[in-house]
Design an enzyme around this catalytic site. Structure first.
Site, PDB file in Angstrom:
ATOM      1  NE  ARG A 179      -3.902   2.039   2.375  1.00 30.18           N
ATOM      2  CZ  ARG A 179      -4.264   2.726   3.456  1.00 30.18           C
ATOM      3  NH1 ARG A 179      -3.733   2.429   4.637  1.00 30.18           N
ATOM      4  NH2 ARG A 179      -5.154   3.676   3.372  1.00 30.18           N
ATOM      5  CG  HIS A 208      -1.413   5.510  -0.049  1.00 30.61           C
ATOM      6  ND1 HIS A 208      -2.073   6.085   1.010  1.00 30.61           N
ATOM      7  CD2 HIS A 208      -2.269   4.609  -0.574  1.00 30.61           C
ATOM      8  CE1 HIS A 208      -3.284   5.547   1.117  1.00 30.61           C
ATOM      9  NE2 HIS A 208      -3.419   4.639   0.174  1.00 30.61           N
ATOM     10  CG  ASN A 220      -1.165   8.935   2.938  1.00 30.04           C
ATOM     11  OD1 ASN A 220      -1.523   7.948   2.306  1.00 30.04           O
ATOM     12  ND2 ASN A 220      -0.695  10.022   2.381  1.00 30.04           N
ATOM     13  CG  HIS A 275      -7.903  -3.800  -1.495  1.00 26.59           C
ATOM     14  ND1 HIS A 275      -8.936  -2.922  -1.737  1.00 26.59           N
ATOM     15  CD2 HIS A 275      -6.824  -3.023  -1.232  1.00 26.59           C
ATOM     16  CE1 HIS A 275      -8.510  -1.673  -1.628  1.00 26.59           C
ATOM     17  NE2 HIS A 275      -7.220  -1.694  -1.326  1.00 26.59           N
TER      18      HIS A 275
END
Ligand code: HEM
Ligand SMILES: *[C@@H]1O[C@H](CO)[C@@H](O)[C@H](O)[C@H]1NC(C)=O
Ligand SMILES: *[C@@H]1O[C@H](CO)[C@@H](O)[C@H](O)[C@H]1NC(C)=O
Ligand SMILES: *[C@@H]1O[C@H](CO)[C@@H](O)[C@H](O)[C@H]1NC(C)=O
Ligand SMILES: *[C@@H]1O[C@H](CO)[C@@H](O)[C@H](O)[C@H]1NC(C)=O
Ligand SMILES: *[C@@H]1O[C@H](CO)[C@@H](O)[C@H](O)[C@H]1NC(C)=O
Ligand SMILES: *[C@@H]1O[C@H](CO)[C@@H](O)[C@H](O)[C@H]1NC(C)=O
Ligand SMILES: *[C@@H]1O[C@H](CO)[C@@H](O)[C@H](O)[C@H]1NC(C)=O
Ligand SMILES: CC(=O)N[C@H]1CO[C@H](CO)[C@@H](O)[C@@H]1O
Length: 333
Positions: A70, A74, A101, A199
């Site tokens: 992740r 980001h 975040n 995911h």
């Protein structure tokens, strides 16, 4: 399923396969200033060193693999893959302080890798590349694909929370909204449905989905798209004020990189609104359907590798641009 709709589904799948094939060619033909083994002369063995360190770190905490995957996403979506997400600020205005975040994990792992790599090759390897390599290894060590990554990124020196708020897709986004966020990074709907497969690892905190449980339309209702038994479980874990508890994104195999995510989504057990959104588009729905066949695992692995390499090219700094930082978290001009 009626035969007419199943034949139209076959058509859609064939179209998607054709689109996938042309996308593969495009990805290869596309000019990228990055290349594989960028450090072969300047820091040979850096990828092996990172892998060796990560193996030890994952032995202590296998869940951090999801965090690292992740983290790369980001970073890439905000000002490009330039490690700007790693930067600390003294006034709380850096990317890492933006709402989406606050739950990102793995900063300390990247910093630990940087320390090891600096000892071998000082001021050569960028933090952005370490994040890319770490994301790949996180997937690999979760029984996912082990794909070659491109390197040669340099690090940015600007990090602003406002950019993160603007560029990261919202957890309750519908197909239209999510597609726009991806298109803004030159990523397609195919990339969206494929990368959402990340995911298959990790967890979400209650606030990321409790609207679907307690107040979907603002009338104190639940999202009708949720499987009833699954909804009851989510409700039991996440009261309306619970901000601390976590729920797996792929309940069946949380730490394993597999097709479990797509089975959840198809079974109306996609945790986030953005997961369920994939069911509400014909092309992406067809992909979810395709991924519900165990024999599609290799296709998913190949697609995921292609889309990750594409995401890894977003907004990169190369050549004389940007800097190589000594520490990933400390600002330098
Ligand atoms: C399609 C748009 C996406 C949205 C709206 C989204 C949103 C979210 C949210 C809300 C969480 C849970 C945060 C929390 O509550 O702790 C999460 C977790 C996660 N996301 Fe996404 N995400 C998206 C795409 C991606 C992509 C492209 C990747 C990587 C390639 C990714 C990898 C992950 C991982 C691995 C986790 C689990 C993190 C952990 O366990 O710490 N996501 N995502
Ligand atoms: C916070 O610090 C950054 C970097 O030093 C600076 O660019 C920015 O203007 C500061 N913001 C505020 C609100 O003080
Ligand atoms: C998607 O969400 C946006 C923003 O909330 C909304 O304006 C739009 O009408 C939605 N589209 C669909 C098809 O639901
Ligand atoms: C998207 O592609 C266009 C055209 O190639 C390019 O100018 C732009 O910088 C790209 N955007 C990102 C975020 O990579
Ligand atoms: C549900 O959402 C509506 C509209 O946003 C809000 O007015 C209401 O207070 C919420 N209800 C609860 C129980 O949070
Ligand atoms: C969630 O649980 C509470 C308390 O048991 C109950 O009042 C509420 O109706 C449940 N909501 C849903 C959507 O199941
Ligand atoms: C799964 O895919 C294989 C190979 O494409 C195919 O032969 C099989 O019929 C599919 N199974 C289902 C249940 O769709
Ligand atoms: C950041 O790096 C660029 C070079 O990429 C440089 O021109 C600039 O002065 C640096 N500092 C800031 C605060 O932008
Ligand atoms: C998008 C997202 O994940 N937002 C959450 C960030 O973290 C805060 C604090 O836990 C939540 O309130 C947000 O919903």
């Amino acid at each position: 399923m009626a035969s007419s709709s199943s034949s139209s589904r076959t058509t859609i799948l064939l179209l998607m396969a054709a689109a996938a094939a042309s996308l593969l060619c495009l990805a290869q033909a596309e000019e990228s200033p990055l290349k594989q083994d960028f450090y072969s002369e300047t820091c040979p063995g850096v990828e092996e060193l990172v892998r060796k360190e990560l193996k030890k770190i994952f032995a202590d905490d296998s869940t951090i693999r999801a965090g690292l995957l992740r983290l790369h996403f980001h970073d890439c979506f905000v000002r490009g893959c330039d490690a700007s997400l790693m930067l600390d600020s003294h006034n709380g205005t850096a990317e890492k302080h933006a709402d989406p975040n606050l739950t990102v994990r793995g900063y300390e792992v990247i910093e630990a890798l940087k320390l090891k790599v600096e000892a071998e090759c000082p001021l050569v390897v960028s933090c952005a590349d370490l994040m890319t390599i770490a994301a790949r290894d996180a997937v690999k060590f979760s029984d996912g694909p082990d794909y070659p990554v491109e390197t040669g990124r340099r690090d940015g020196n600007i990090s602003m929370a406002a950019d993160a708020k603007r560029d990261l897709p919202p957890a309750d986004g519908n197909v239209t909204v999510l597609t726009k966020y991806f298109a803004a990074k030159n990523l397609t709907m195919k990339d969206l449905v494929v990368l959402s497969g990340a995911h298959t690892l990790g967890v979400a905190h209650c606030p990321s989905f409790s609207g679907r449980v307690h107040n979907h339309t603002g009338a104190g209702d639940a999202d009708p798209a949720l499987d009833a038994g699954y909804l009851a479980k989510l409700n039991a874990t996440c009261g309306p004020a619970n901000v601390a508890s976590v729920v797996p994104l792929d309940a069946a195999t949380t730490d394993k990189f597999d097709l479990g995510y797509y089975q959840s989504v198809r079974g109306r057990k996609g945790l986030l609104g953005s997961d369920d959104a994939l069911n509400h588009d014909s092309l992406m729905g067809a992909y979810v359907e395709l991924m519900n066949n165990a024999s599609s695992l290799d296709t998913f692995f190949q697609d995921f590798a292609v889309s990750m390499v594409k995401m890894g090219r977003v907004g990169v700094l190369t050549g004389e641009e940007g800097v190589i930082r000594e520490s990933c978290t400390i600002f330098v001009d």
